[in-house]
Design a protein around this motif. Structure first.
Motif, PDB file in Angstrom:
ATOM      1  N   MET A   1      22.989  45.026  41.212  1.00 34.52           N
ATOM      2  CA  MET A   1      24.178  45.098  40.391  1.00 34.52           C
ATOM      3  C   MET A   1      24.289  46.495  39.806  1.00 34.52           C
ATOM      4  O   MET A   1      23.297  47.087  39.424  1.00 34.52           O
ATOM      5  N   LYS A   2      25.509  46.928  39.739  1.00 40.26           N
ATOM      6  CA  LYS A   2      25.837  48.201  39.111  1.00 40.26           C
ATOM      7  C   LYS A   2      26.985  47.959  38.150  1.00 40.26           C
ATOM      8  O   LYS A   2      27.751  47.024  38.313  1.00 40.26           O
ATOM      9  N   LYS A   3      27.093  48.821  37.171  1.00 41.40           N
ATOM     10  CA  LYS A   3      28.230  48.759  36.266  1.00 41.40           C
ATOM     11  C   LYS A   3      29.310  49.661  36.830  1.00 41.40           C
ATOM     12  O   LYS A   3      29.049  50.786  37.236  1.00 41.40           O
ATOM     13  N   ALA A   4      30.540  49.151  36.869  1.00 40.28           N
ATOM     14  CA  ALA A   4      31.680  49.909  37.393  1.00 40.28           C
ATOM     15  C   ALA A   4      32.769  49.945  36.329  1.00 40.28           C
ATOM     16  O   ALA A   4      32.898  49.017  35.536  1.00 40.28           O
ATOM     17  N   THR A   5      33.536  51.021  36.318  1.00 41.43           N
ATOM     18  CA  THR A   5      34.612  51.176  35.348  1.00 41.43           C
ATOM     19  C   THR A   5      35.922  51.419  36.077  1.00 41.43           C
ATOM     20  O   THR A   5      35.995  52.275  36.962  1.00 41.43           O
ATOM     21  N   ASN A   6      36.941  50.662  35.706  1.00 41.34           N
ATOM     22  CA  ASN A   6      38.282  50.871  36.250  1.00 41.34           C
ATOM     23  C   ASN A   6      38.798  52.202  35.702  1.00 41.34           C
ATOM     24  O   ASN A   6      38.880  52.388  34.486  1.00 41.34           O
ATOM     25  N   ARG A   7      39.129  53.116  36.569  1.00 38.66           N
ATOM     26  CA  ARG A   7      39.557  54.453  36.138  1.00 38.66           C
ATOM     27  C   ARG A   7      40.860  54.433  35.357  1.00 38.66           C
ATOM     28  O   ARG A   7      41.072  55.265  34.490  1.00 38.66           O
ATOM     29  N   GLU A   8      41.728  53.498  35.645  1.00 41.03           N
ATOM     30  CA  GLU A   8      43.025  53.437  34.963  1.00 41.03           C
ATOM     31  C   GLU A   8      42.931  52.774  33.599  1.00 41.03           C
ATOM     32  O   GLU A   8      43.526  53.235  32.633  1.00 41.03           O
TER      33      GLU A   8
ATOM     34  N   GLN B   1      39.861  51.745  32.039  1.00 41.06           N
ATOM     35  CA  GLN B   1      38.547  51.965  31.410  1.00 41.06           C
ATOM     36  C   GLN B   1      37.789  50.659  31.141  1.00 41.06           C
ATOM     37  O   GLN B   1      36.804  50.655  30.407  1.00 41.06           O
ATOM     38  N   VAL B   2      38.233  49.557  31.726  1.00 40.77           N
ATOM     39  CA  VAL B   2      37.536  48.275  31.589  1.00 40.77           C
ATOM     40  C   VAL B   2      36.295  48.312  32.482  1.00 40.77           C
ATOM     41  O   VAL B   2      36.356  48.759  33.623  1.00 40.77           O
ATOM     42  N   GLU B   3      35.160  47.826  31.921  1.00 38.16           N
ATOM     43  CA  GLU B   3      33.918  47.811  32.673  1.00 38.16           C
ATOM     44  C   GLU B   3      33.716  46.463  33.368  1.00 38.16           C
ATOM     45  O   GLU B   3      34.051  45.419  32.817  1.00 38.16           O
ATOM     46  N   TYR B   4      33.151  46.538  34.571  1.00 39.29           N
ATOM     47  CA  TYR B   4      32.889  45.359  35.389  1.00 39.29           C
ATOM     48  C   TYR B   4      31.483  45.454  35.967  1.00 39.29           C
ATOM     49  O   TYR B   4      30.872  46.519  35.984  1.00 39.29           O
ATOM     50  N   ALA B   5      30.999  44.339  36.476  1.00 35.88           N
ATOM     51  CA  ALA B   5      29.761  44.316  37.243  1.00 35.88           C
ATOM     52  C   ALA B   5      30.136  44.420  38.717  1.00 35.88           C
ATOM     53  O   ALA B   5      31.114  43.821  39.158  1.00 35.88           O
ATOM     54  N   CYS B   6      29.372  45.196  39.461  1.00 34.74           N
ATOM     55  CA  CYS B   6      29.633  45.355  40.895  1.00 34.74           C
ATOM     56  C   CYS B   6      28.384  44.936  41.664  1.00 34.74           C
ATOM     57  O   CYS B   6      27.338  45.585  41.577  1.00 34.74           O
ATOM     58  N   LYS B   7      28.498  43.836  42.382  1.00 28.81           N
ATOM     59  CA  LYS B   7      27.404  43.372  43.237  1.00 28.81           C
ATOM     60  C   LYS B   7      27.623  43.989  44.611  1.00 28.81           C
ATOM     61  O   LYS B   7      28.667  43.790  45.231  1.00 28.81           O
ATOM     62  N   ILE B   8      26.631  44.740  45.076  1.00 30.71           N
ATOM     63  CA  ILE B   8      26.742  45.426  46.361  1.00 30.71           C
ATOM     64  C   ILE B   8      25.825  44.721  47.355  1.00 30.71           C
ATOM     65  O   ILE B   8      24.625  44.630  47.143  1.00 30.71           O
ATOM     66  N   ILE B   9      26.430  44.222  48.420  1.00 27.49           N
ATOM     67  CA  ILE B   9      25.670  43.501  49.442  1.00 27.49           C
ATOM     68  C   ILE B   9      25.623  44.367  50.699  1.00 27.49           C
ATOM     69  O   ILE B   9      26.661  44.674  51.294  1.00 27.49           O
ATOM     70  N   ASP B  10      24.413  44.767  51.074  1.00 30.02           N
ATOM     71  CA  ASP B  10      24.197  45.547  52.289  1.00 30.02           C
ATOM     72  C   ASP B  10      24.224  44.583  53.474  1.00 30.02           C
ATOM     73  O   ASP B  10      23.379  43.690  53.577  1.00 30.02           O
TER      74      ASP B  10
END
Length: 76
Positions: free
Chosen positions: A1-8, A10-19
């Protein structure tokens, strides 16, 4: 999991990255997880906001929650 921010917004989200290379042979399990997350709308379940599919990875953008367990005391 990584923290991601909407550039427009500025709301923060969790980003699950599946390889995708790491889950070869388990594609049906991943599709099921995404399908369930898309359907479930409940206060006690993290919501799937967006899914981005690339040739190598699947990115699941979800609500971001912080949990603090410092005050948790277990009695045996």
């Amino acid at each position: 999991m990584k923290k991601a921010t909407n550039r427009e917004t500025q709301v923060e989200y969790a980003c699950k990255i599946i390889d995708k290379k790491m889950v070869e042979g388990k594609e049906e399990m991943i599709e099921t997880e995404v399908s369930i997350l898309k359907k479930v709308k409940h206060n006690n379940v993290i919501s799937l906001i967006e899914a981005f599919d690339t040739p190598d990875k699947l990115y699941l953008i979800m609500d971001l929650y912080f949990f603090f367990f410092n005050s948790l005391i277990l009695h045996y």
